[in-house]
Design a protein around this motif. Structure first.
Motif, PDB file in Angstrom:
ATOM      1  N   ASP A  40      42.804  45.559  34.425  1.00 46.35           N
ATOM      2  CA  ASP A  40      43.635  44.806  34.052  1.00 46.35           C
ATOM      3  C   ASP A  40      44.744  43.977  34.748  1.00 46.35           C
ATOM      4  OD1 ASP A  40      44.743  43.513  31.448  1.00 46.35           O
ATOM      5  OD2 ASP A  40      46.287  44.871  31.219  1.00 46.35           O
ATOM      6  N   ILE A  41      43.945  43.555  35.929  1.00 49.65           N
ATOM      7  CA  ILE A  41      44.715  42.721  36.839  1.00 49.65           C
ATOM      8  C   ILE A  41      43.685  41.293  37.044  1.00 49.65           C
ATOM      9  CG2 ILE A  41      45.684  44.598  38.036  1.00 49.65           C
ATOM     10  CD1 ILE A  41      43.507  44.314  40.372  1.00 49.65           C
ATOM     11  N   HIS A  42      44.369  40.367  37.556  1.00 46.08           N
ATOM     12  CA  HIS A  42      43.700  39.085  37.907  1.00 46.08           C
ATOM     13  C   HIS A  42      42.717  39.173  39.261  1.00 46.08           C
ATOM     14  CE1 HIS A  42      43.026  34.838  38.873  1.00 46.08           C
ATOM     15  NE2 HIS A  42      43.558  34.660  37.623  1.00 46.08           N
ATOM     16  N   SER A  43      41.589  38.600  38.948  1.00 44.27           N
ATOM     17  CA  SER A  43      40.794  38.718  40.246  1.00 44.27           C
ATOM     18  C   SER A  43      41.362  38.226  41.469  1.00 44.27           C
ATOM     19  CB  SER A  43      39.455  37.701  40.047  1.00 44.27           C
ATOM     20  OG  SER A  43      39.861  36.317  39.844  1.00 44.27           O
ATOM     21  N   ASN A  44      42.500  37.460  41.599  1.00 51.44           N
ATOM     22  CA  ASN A  44      43.048  37.242  42.823  1.00 51.44           C
ATOM     23  C   ASN A  44      43.834  38.582  43.129  1.00 51.44           C
ATOM     24  OD1 ASN A  44      42.285  34.573  42.853  1.00 51.44           O
ATOM     25  ND2 ASN A  44      44.180  33.510  41.835  1.00 51.44           N
ATOM     26  N   GLN A  45      44.595  39.251  42.321  1.00 53.64           N
ATOM     27  CA  GLN A  45      44.968  40.629  42.770  1.00 53.64           C
ATOM     28  C   GLN A  45      44.080  41.388  43.392  1.00 53.64           C
ATOM     29  OE1 GLN A  45      48.078  40.966  43.315  1.00 53.64           O
ATOM     30  NE2 GLN A  45      48.353  43.201  43.374  1.00 53.64           N
ATOM     31  N   MET A  46      42.765  41.427  42.726  1.00 52.69           N
ATOM     32  CA  MET A  46      41.828  42.151  43.261  1.00 52.69           C
ATOM     33  C   MET A  46      41.524  42.117  44.787  1.00 52.69           C
ATOM     34  SD  MET A  46      40.081  44.926  42.106  1.00 52.69           S
ATOM     35  CE  MET A  46      39.909  45.703  43.689  1.00 52.69           C
ATOM     36  N   SER A  47      41.368  40.785  44.847  1.00 53.41           N
ATOM     37  CA  SER A  47      41.104  40.027  46.365  1.00 53.41           C
ATOM     38  C   SER A  47      42.086  40.529  47.177  1.00 53.41           C
ATOM     39  CB  SER A  47      41.027  38.685  46.228  1.00 53.41           C
ATOM     40  OG  SER A  47      40.854  38.158  47.546  1.00 53.41           O
ATOM     41  N   ARG A  48      43.216  40.469  46.850  1.00 52.66           N
ATOM     42  CA  ARG A  48      44.584  40.655  47.583  1.00 52.66           C
ATOM     43  C   ARG A  48      44.541  42.268  48.091  1.00 52.66           C
ATOM     44  NH1 ARG A  48      49.200  38.205  48.241  1.00 52.66           N
ATOM     45  NH2 ARG A  48      50.344  40.046  47.210  1.00 52.66           N
ATOM     46  N   ILE A  49      44.190  43.077  47.005  1.00 54.96           N
ATOM     47  CA  ILE A  49      43.959  44.610  47.386  1.00 54.96           C
ATOM     48  C   ILE A  49      42.868  44.791  48.318  1.00 54.96           C
ATOM     49  CG2 ILE A  49      43.244  47.042  46.449  1.00 54.96           C
ATOM     50  CD1 ILE A  49      44.757  45.933  43.565  1.00 54.96           C
ATOM     51  N   GLU A  50      41.745  44.059  48.053  1.00 51.02           N
ATOM     52  CA  GLU A  50      40.649  44.589  49.054  1.00 51.02           C
ATOM     53  C   GLU A  50      40.872  43.729  50.491  1.00 51.02           C
ATOM     54  OE1 GLU A  50      37.009  44.747  45.918  1.00 51.02           O
ATOM     55  OE2 GLU A  50      37.233  42.936  46.958  1.00 51.02           O
ATOM     56  N   ASN A  51      41.718  42.739  50.643  1.00 48.39           N
ATOM     57  CA  ASN A  51      41.941  42.134  51.967  1.00 48.39           C
ATOM     58  C   ASN A  51      43.373  42.915  52.451  1.00 48.39           C
ATOM     59  OD1 ASN A  51      39.818  40.486  52.200  1.00 48.39           O
ATOM     60  ND2 ASN A  51      40.425  39.374  50.335  1.00 48.39           N
ATOM     61  N   GLY A  52      43.882  43.850  51.800  1.00 45.35           N
ATOM     62  CA  GLY A  52      44.863  44.544  52.459  1.00 45.35           C
ATOM     63  C   GLY A  52      46.298  43.611  52.131  1.00 45.35           C
TER      64      GLY A  52
END
Length: 101
Positions: A40-52
């Motif tokens: 339940d997060i935006h795909s941009n937030q997922m990208s930010r998590i994966e990129n640290g």
């Protein structure tokens, strides 16, 4: 172990956690947008998590570990727990007993 033996949480640790999530996600052929939707997060937030560049919450780590089939220990520390069957444990015990007599 003393208090000085612990590593502090920093941007390097945050990056490593994100990279482990990303690698497992890719290995499992799960799209980032799909994992983001479950969390339940935006795909941009997922990208930010994966990129640290962003942290996961504990509830997110809990869900991610289930989806990716790993332990939270692995996500946080990069160490997988070794799990063995009872039969394997019995065999190891038998070998130890054989060689220690």
């Amino acid at each position: 172990m003393t208090w000085t033996d612990f590593n502090e949480y920093n941007s390097d640790v945050q990056f490593q956690i994100g990279q482990r999530i990303q690698k497992l996600r890719i290995d499992k052929k799960i799209a980032a947008v799909d994992l983001a939707a479950v969390l339940d997060i935006h795909s941009n937030q997922m990208s930010r998590i994966e990129n640290g560049r962003a942290n996961c919450t504990v509830p997110q780590l809990y869900v991610i570990s289930q989806i990716l089939g790993c332990s939270v220990d692995y996500l946080l520390f990069g160490k997988q727990r070794l799990t063995i069957s009872q039969e394997q444990a019995d065999s190891i015990k038998g070998l130890i007993e054989t060689f220690t007599k």
